[in-house]
Every structure is written in C-alpha cells, then in structure tokens.
Design an enzyme around this catalytic site. Sequence first.
Site, mmCIF file in Angstrom:
data_model
loop_
_atom_site.group_PDB
_atom_site.id
_atom_site.type_symbol
_atom_site.label_atom_id
_atom_site.label_comp_id
_atom_site.label_asym_id
_atom_site.label_seq_id
_atom_site.Cartn_x
_atom_site.Cartn_y
_atom_site.Cartn_z
ATOM 1 N N ILE A 1 -3.876 0.350 -2.543
ATOM 2 C CA ILE A 1 -4.369 -1.038 -2.590
ATOM 3 C C ILE A 1 -5.755 -1.004 -1.963
ATOM 4 C CG2 ILE A 1 -4.180 -3.405 -1.709
ATOM 5 C CD1 ILE A 1 -1.212 -3.263 -1.942
ATOM 6 N N ASP A 2 -6.754 -1.233 -2.787
ATOM 7 C CA ASP A 2 -8.112 -1.355 -2.269
ATOM 8 C C ASP A 2 -8.358 -2.845 -2.062
ATOM 9 O OD1 ASP A 2 -10.725 -0.634 -1.528
ATOM 10 O OD2 ASP A 2 -11.440 -1.016 -3.568
ATOM 11 N N ASP B 1 -12.517 4.755 -2.100
ATOM 12 C CA ASP B 1 -13.065 3.406 -2.279
ATOM 13 C C ASP B 1 -14.098 3.338 -3.400
ATOM 14 O OD1 ASP B 1 -11.671 1.876 -0.392
ATOM 15 O OD2 ASP B 1 -12.935 2.583 1.247
ATOM 16 N N ASP C 1 -6.535 5.146 -3.929
ATOM 17 C CA ASP C 1 -6.489 3.995 -3.027
ATOM 18 C C ASP C 1 -5.409 3.060 -3.576
ATOM 19 O OD1 ASP C 1 -6.887 1.890 -1.317
ATOM 20 O OD2 ASP C 1 -9.087 1.965 -1.452
ATOM 21 N N ASP D 1 0.850 -1.209 0.000
ATOM 22 C CA ASP D 1 0.000 0.000 0.000
ATOM 23 C C ASP D 1 0.887 1.262 0.000
ATOM 24 O OD1 ASP D 1 -2.988 -1.025 1.510
ATOM 25 O OD2 ASP D 1 -1.206 -2.273 1.655
ATOM 26 N N GLU E 1 -5.291 7.444 0.600
ATOM 27 C CA GLU E 1 -5.657 6.737 1.836
ATOM 28 C C GLU E 1 -4.521 6.730 2.868
ATOM 29 O OE1 GLU E 1 -6.787 2.589 1.475
ATOM 30 O OE2 GLU E 1 -7.081 2.422 3.621
ATOM 31 N N THR F 1 -7.174 -4.413 0.933
ATOM 32 C CA THR F 1 -5.919 -4.893 1.542
ATOM 33 C C THR F 1 -6.119 -6.265 2.195
ATOM 34 O OG1 THR F 1 -5.274 -2.612 1.913
ATOM 35 C CG2 THR F 1 -4.034 -4.261 3.117
HETATM 36 N N1 LIG Z 1 -17.107 -0.798 8.345
HETATM 37 C C1 LIG Z 1 -16.865 -0.625 7.063
HETATM 38 N N2 LIG Z 1 -17.897 -0.515 6.187
HETATM 39 C C2 LIG Z 1 -17.682 -0.357 4.871
HETATM 40 N N3 LIG Z 1 -16.442 -0.285 4.333
HETATM 41 C C3 LIG Z 1 -15.381 -0.385 5.146
HETATM 42 C C4 LIG Z 1 -15.533 -0.562 6.545
HETATM 43 N N4 LIG Z 1 -14.301 -0.626 7.107
HETATM 44 C C5 LIG Z 1 -13.411 -0.498 6.091
HETATM 45 N N5 LIG Z 1 -14.069 -0.340 4.924
HETATM 46 C C6 LIG Z 1 -13.526 -0.101 3.599
HETATM 47 O O1 LIG Z 1 -13.789 -1.229 2.778
HETATM 48 C C7 LIG Z 1 -12.774 -1.249 1.794
HETATM 49 C C8 LIG Z 1 -12.738 -2.588 1.138
HETATM 50 O O2 LIG Z 1 -14.030 -2.803 0.667
HETATM 51 P P1 LIG Z 1 -14.449 -4.140 0.037
HETATM 52 O O3 LIG Z 1 -15.757 -4.007 -0.595
HETATM 53 O O4 LIG Z 1 -13.335 -4.604 -0.790
HETATM 54 O O5 LIG Z 1 -14.583 -5.057 1.301
HETATM 55 S S1 LIG Z 1 -14.034 -6.479 1.371
HETATM 56 O O6 LIG Z 1 -12.571 -6.396 1.401
HETATM 57 O O7 LIG Z 1 -14.572 -7.267 0.300
HETATM 58 O O8 LIG Z 1 -14.504 -6.924 2.581
HETATM 59 C C9 LIG Z 1 -11.545 -0.921 2.561
HETATM 60 O O9 LIG Z 1 -10.610 -0.413 1.657
HETATM 61 P P2 LIG Z 1 -9.040 -0.722 1.879
HETATM 62 O O10 LIG Z 1 -8.674 -0.213 3.239
HETATM 63 O O11 LIG Z 1 -8.433 0.092 0.795
HETATM 64 O O12 LIG Z 1 -8.831 -2.198 1.708
HETATM 65 C C10 LIG Z 1 -12.037 0.110 3.588
HETATM 66 O O13 LIG Z 1 -11.805 1.434 3.213
HETATM 67 MG MG LIG Z 2 -10.127 0.849 -0.138
HETATM 68 MG MG LIG Z 3 -7.120 0.440 4.000
HETATM 69 MG MG LIG Z 4 -6.553 0.816 0.514
#
Ligand SMILES: Nc1ncnc2c1ncn2[C@@H]1O[C@H](COP(=O)(O)OS(=O)(=O)O)[C@@H](OP(=O)(O)O)[C@H]1O
Ligand SMILES: [Mg+2]
Ligand SMILES: [Mg+2]
Ligand SMILES: [Mg+2]
Length: 353
Positions: A135-136, A294, A133, A45, A68, A138
Amino acid sequence: MAYEKELDVALLAVQRASILTRTVFSSHTKGTLTKSDSSPVTIGDLGAQALIIASIKHAFPEDEVVGEEDADDLRKDEQERTLVWDLVQAARLDDISAEDKIGGPIKTVDDMLTALDSGRSNGGNKGRVWALDPIDGTKGFLRGGQYAVCLALMVDGVPTVGVIGCPNLPIDDQAPLDSSVGADADDKEGKGVLFGAVKGEGATSRPLSKGALQGSKKISMKAVPDVSQASFCESVEAGHSSHGDNAAIASKLGITKPSVRMDSQAKYASIARGAGDVYLRLPVNLRYEEKIWDHAAGVVLVQEAGGEVSDAWGKPLNFGIGRTLKENKGVVAAPREIFPRVIEVVKEVLDVK
Ligand SMILES: Nc1ncnc2c1ncn2[C@@H]1O[C@H](COP(=O)(O)OS(=O)(=O)O)[C@@H](OP(=O)(O)O)[C@H]1O
Ligand SMILES: [Mg+2]
Ligand SMILES: [Mg+2]
Ligand SMILES: [Mg+2]
C-alpha cells in the site's frame, strides 16, 4: 511481447491484493501499528504484501523481492496475525484459471509469514528483483484519500515492468483531475483502475476487477504545447515534498492552476494517463533517501506513456544500488517535450535556496 508472463502475473497479483485492501479500506478495523520510523502500517499493507510475494514466488521462484514490509509485527502479535490471516484467505479472484496463475490461496499461516518475510532483498544491479509497495500512501489509505498497490520488476537495476492498482481513481482516463480526486476518495461504482507497462511496449489501463483481466486500453501523456497550461500533482503530506518549492516552480513556469494534491503513485498514474501533466516531488529533508518501491512502477508507467523522470537535479534515478535511491534527491516527472524546460526551472529554484 517481451515480459508477457511477468506482466500478466503482476497484474493478477496486484488485482488480488486490491480485493484485500478494498475490504480493509471500507472497514473500521484497520489494525494500524506504528513502525520504527513512526510511519503507519495496517493489516491491509501486511496482507497485500503476503499475497503479492506468494504470487511472485509461485510464478518465478528464483526472483528476489524488495518489499516495504516484513513479518516481525505479525510474529509477535497474535491478534494482528489472525486479522491478516482471515483477510488473506478471503481475498480470491473469482476466475479459477487466473487464481491458478498466481498459485491459488496461501495454504497456512506459516506460508503467509514466510511470504511476507521474503521481501528483504537488498536489490542491486544484477538479475531480476521485484520492488513492492503493498500500500503506497498508507496515510491516504487511512485518511480516505488515494492509495496504490505498486509492483515493478527490475532487470539488472532497470525498472522494466510496472503495475499499479488504484482502487480509488475513476476508471475514465479522461476524468478531470482536481482536488476532489485526492481528498475524500472512495472506491464506489466507477472507481478502480489497474495500470500496467513494459519497457519498450507501452502502457495500459483497465478496470480493477475481481476476476480475469479485462479490457485494456493504451494510455499516453497529454501533449502540452504551452507549459503554462500544465497541471501538476504533488504529495498531500508537506513532509514528503516541499509545497513551497513546488509552488515557486509552477509560478516560474507561468502555471496558474492550483496543484492537485494526492497520496501515492496515483500521481504517476494520473500524469501517465493524461489526466494531469507534471509530478513535482522536491525534497524537504536532504537526508531522506527515497525508497525504490515508492517509484519503480510509476517510472515505467510514465516512461512508456511518453514521459521522462529524473531527480530534482535532472539526474537519472538509480534503482540498482540497494533499497533506496540514495544517489538521488527528489523526483520530477513530465511529458518528454516539456521536461527540459521543467528541469531548468526546478534547478533555478533550487539554486537560489
Ligand atoms: N520524509 C519523507 N520524504 C519523502 N517521502 C517520504 C518521507 N517519509 C515517508 N515517505 C514516503 O512517502 C510515501 C508516500 O508518498 P506520497 O507522495 O504518497 O506522500 S503523501 O502520502 O501524499 O504525503 C510513503 O510511502 P508509504 O509508506 O508506502 O505510504 C513513504 O515511503
Ligand atoms: Mg510507499
Ligand atoms: Mg509505509
Ligand atoms: Mg507502503
């Protein structure tokens, strides 16, 4: 074409950063740290954010970035800093003119930290702001699932250019979407897609390469004459999107196919290329504010591929009020023709709660 240089720079920046994330994805050393909100961040990231911001600042020095990550951890942790620096130096496009367009390699550790720290903009509805973002997904990246490198340019608060790199998605836009796409993903032969879109200009996909941009194809959402035949995508993490509400909506729409769970904005990309149809992200915790990074790139992609995106109450997403979508709860994306029916059912399910 409008925003041609912006799209070109964004595609190359994401392509170069994906070289770095792929190195980390296939390595045992991911340098995972835990952030203050208890979510994970890795050397992937941090390295990807530094590379992408350096690219943007080279091409468009006046633009702001809402990223991010930041450099706080790396300034404190020398071991982590060295790991990221080694990765950042190694990630290069093997086409010199492409590499030149994004400023060439980062020169010093200080330049790397400055780039990483230059994503602290508060956004807003004036001027040019990139949402990044690095790495979306992570958690998916760590688990061996889908993840995405996501970059969007917002102009006066409106997502206008969107680029998403998905190293673990199949190159073939028509590859069937089932649960195997989201689980135990890899980035071997035949994988790795770079998506791009500009408002009013359509959306494309091409293979993620290590050199100059190659072979783009126009993508569009699939026609869904019968909504009961739609397939829908949702988050893997039950804490990010309510699997129960999503299932109730699907059932009311007559959908019998199981949902496809995958991490990251690979969900937006998958419906934009017609591999899936609907993306449901119903809120679990109404206090959570979705982050603009996101969604911004995914929204341009879906809109330009023939879809519509709103929050769970059918309200347009407002990207122009800061780093989060605080005026919105949840996200729904679907092809334009079936969107009104999907939102109608989403509201019915939310109303009875
Ligand atoms: N509580 C809550 N509700 C909704 N979203 C949240 C929550 N907590 C975190 N995040 C954010 O979710 C991002 C990843 O979303 P995804 O749809 O890929 O979720 S998942 O990884 O499939 O579970 C993730 O992005 P990254 O941190 O870049 O991975 C977060 O920004
Ligand atoms: Mg993300
Ligand atoms: Mg993150
Ligand atoms: Mg991310």
